[in-house]
Design a protein around this motif. Sequence first.
Motif, PDB file in Angstrom:
ATOM      1  N   GLN A  66      48.825  24.444  11.613  1.00 46.10           N
ATOM      2  CA  GLN A  66      47.783  23.501  12.021  1.00 46.10           C
ATOM      3  C   GLN A  66      46.913  23.119  10.830  1.00 46.10           C
ATOM      4  O   GLN A  66      46.540  21.950  10.675  1.00 46.10           O
ATOM      5  CB  GLN A  66      46.927  24.095  13.142  1.00 46.10           C
ATOM      6  CG  GLN A  66      47.668  24.188  14.454  1.00 46.10           C
ATOM      7  CD  GLN A  66      46.910  24.993  15.499  1.00 46.10           C
ATOM      8  OE1 GLN A  66      46.062  25.812  15.186  1.00 46.10           O
ATOM      9  NE2 GLN A  66      47.244  24.761  16.765  1.00 46.10           N
ATOM     10  N   ALA A  70      46.543  19.308   9.483  1.00 44.08           N
ATOM     11  CA  ALA A  70      45.232  18.685   9.726  1.00 44.08           C
ATOM     12  C   ALA A  70      44.900  17.584   8.715  1.00 44.08           C
ATOM     13  O   ALA A  70      44.399  16.522   9.121  1.00 44.08           O
ATOM     14  CB  ALA A  70      44.142  19.749   9.753  1.00 44.08           C
ATOM     15  N   PRO A  71      45.133  17.757   7.428  1.00 42.17           N
ATOM     16  CA  PRO A  71      44.808  16.681   6.486  1.00 42.17           C
ATOM     17  C   PRO A  71      45.583  15.390   6.767  1.00 42.17           C
ATOM     18  O   PRO A  71      45.048  14.300   6.581  1.00 42.17           O
ATOM     19  CB  PRO A  71      45.185  17.260   5.119  1.00 42.17           C
ATOM     20  CG  PRO A  71      45.139  18.735   5.301  1.00 42.17           C
ATOM     21  CD  PRO A  71      45.553  18.979   6.719  1.00 42.17           C
ATOM     22  N   TYR A  72      46.810  15.502   7.202  1.00 43.55           N
ATOM     23  CA  TYR A  72      47.576  14.304   7.549  1.00 43.55           C
ATOM     24  C   TYR A  72      46.876  13.553   8.662  1.00 43.55           C
ATOM     25  O   TYR A  72      46.680  12.339   8.595  1.00 43.55           O
ATOM     26  CB  TYR A  72      48.996  14.679   8.006  1.00 43.55           C
ATOM     27  CG  TYR A  72      49.937  15.008   6.890  1.00 43.55           C
ATOM     28  CD1 TYR A  72      50.716  14.020   6.298  1.00 43.55           C
ATOM     29  CD2 TYR A  72      50.079  16.310   6.435  1.00 43.55           C
ATOM     30  CE1 TYR A  72      51.608  14.319   5.288  1.00 43.55           C
ATOM     31  CE2 TYR A  72      50.965  16.624   5.420  1.00 43.55           C
ATOM     32  CZ  TYR A  72      51.724  15.620   4.848  1.00 43.55           C
ATOM     33  OH  TYR A  72      52.595  15.923   3.839  1.00 43.55           O
ATOM     34  N   SER A  73      46.501  14.282   9.694  1.00 41.45           N
ATOM     35  CA  SER A  73      45.862  13.664  10.851  1.00 41.45           C
ATOM     36  C   SER A  73      44.556  12.975  10.465  1.00 41.45           C
ATOM     37  O   SER A  73      44.319  11.828  10.853  1.00 41.45           O
ATOM     38  CB  SER A  73      45.600  14.732  11.916  1.00 41.45           C
ATOM     39  OG  SER A  73      44.971  14.163  13.024  1.00 41.45           O
ATOM     40  N   SER A  74      43.736  13.651   9.678  1.00 47.02           N
ATOM     41  CA  SER A  74      42.435  13.063   9.333  1.00 47.02           C
ATOM     42  C   SER A  74      42.589  11.855   8.407  1.00 47.02           C
ATOM     43  O   SER A  74      41.900  10.846   8.591  1.00 47.02           O
ATOM     44  CB  SER A  74      41.510  14.116   8.724  1.00 47.02           C
ATOM     45  OG  SER A  74      42.070  14.647   7.546  1.00 47.02           O
ATOM     46  N   THR A  75      43.495  11.911   7.424  1.00 49.43           N
ATOM     47  CA  THR A  75      43.650  10.754   6.532  1.00 49.43           C
ATOM     48  C   THR A  75      44.283   9.578   7.258  1.00 49.43           C
ATOM     49  O   THR A  75      43.910   8.425   7.012  1.00 49.43           O
ATOM     50  CB  THR A  75      44.476  11.107   5.272  1.00 49.43           C
ATOM     51  OG1 THR A  75      45.756  11.593   5.670  1.00 49.43           O
ATOM     52  CG2 THR A  75      43.774  12.126   4.414  1.00 49.43           C
ATOM     53  N   GLN A  77      44.008   8.939  10.493  1.00 49.36           N
ATOM     54  CA  GLN A  77      42.979   8.389  11.379  1.00 49.36           C
ATOM     55  C   GLN A  77      41.952   7.584  10.595  1.00 49.36           C
ATOM     56  O   GLN A  77      41.522   6.512  11.035  1.00 49.36           O
ATOM     57  CB  GLN A  77      42.283   9.500  12.163  1.00 49.36           C
ATOM     58  CG  GLN A  77      41.340   8.990  13.234  1.00 49.36           C
ATOM     59  CD  GLN A  77      42.025   8.058  14.231  1.00 49.36           C
ATOM     60  OE1 GLN A  77      43.092   8.351  14.747  1.00 49.36           O
ATOM     61  NE2 GLN A  77      41.415   6.923  14.496  1.00 49.36           N
ATOM     62  N   ALA A  78      41.565   8.076   9.430  1.00 53.87           N
ATOM     63  CA  ALA A  78      40.597   7.346   8.597  1.00 53.87           C
ATOM     64  C   ALA A  78      41.170   6.004   8.153  1.00 53.87           C
ATOM     65  O   ALA A  78      40.464   4.981   8.153  1.00 53.87           O
ATOM     66  CB  ALA A  78      40.204   8.191   7.381  1.00 53.87           C
ATOM     67  N   THR A  81      41.236   3.570  11.122  1.00 54.47           N
ATOM     68  CA  THR A  81      39.879   3.062  11.366  1.00 54.47           C
ATOM     69  C   THR A  81      39.507   2.011  10.329  1.00 54.47           C
ATOM     70  O   THR A  81      38.957   0.948  10.675  1.00 54.47           O
ATOM     71  CB  THR A  81      38.862   4.220  11.342  1.00 54.47           C
ATOM     72  OG1 THR A  81      39.253   5.183  12.330  1.00 54.47           O
ATOM     73  CG2 THR A  81      37.454   3.728  11.635  1.00 54.47           C
TER      74      THR A  81
END
Length: 192
Positions: A66, A70-75, A77-78, A81
């Motif tokens: 996880q 997590a960094p993949y998901s946050s970048t 999503q950013a 956006t």
Amino acid sequence: MKLIALGAFALASLAAGTASAQNATPINHGAPITGVCIYDNEEVLARSTAGQSVQAGMQRLLTEVQGELAPYSSTIQAEVTALQQGGEAADPGGTRRQALQARAQEAQQLQQTRSNELQYTQGVQLQAIGTAVEPIVIALYQERGCSILLNRSAIYSANPAMDITPTAIERLNAALPSLSFNRLTPPAQPQQ
């Protein structure tokens, strides 16, 4: 995320055996039936020290995965956006969207790879427990003079004197006190 659900399901299913055993209503049993024995592999996995070390190890590996994902998901999503807020002006040639799609596909492939690794790792560890407990169960079967060994999870209730599971757990704890392991890579599948 399938991976999180998979890990949570695996851990919950291993722990389910102890929860149901603790909530049982007391029953007055008849005499034990000679030659009939019962065994519960789920309880062995949930209560043995080796089974508990697999649960703890798999939770540790799931947390590591996880953290890796997590960094993949946050970048991603950013970037989504930013593209939504900037509209067409933020990506006039479409290169950012293509890069985003490539990054999302890379993340999905990594998630699938890690999910396969976790499944394989758990399977190898459970197989190690199965290999260690099999001769114990066979020995108990012979010591108790069993003529038939029933799966306790398929029986509503039985006299505990016929249950070889607690003794199997004790012997397994002595033979295989714990397992320590890292994430394993499944063997490559032959191309067809």
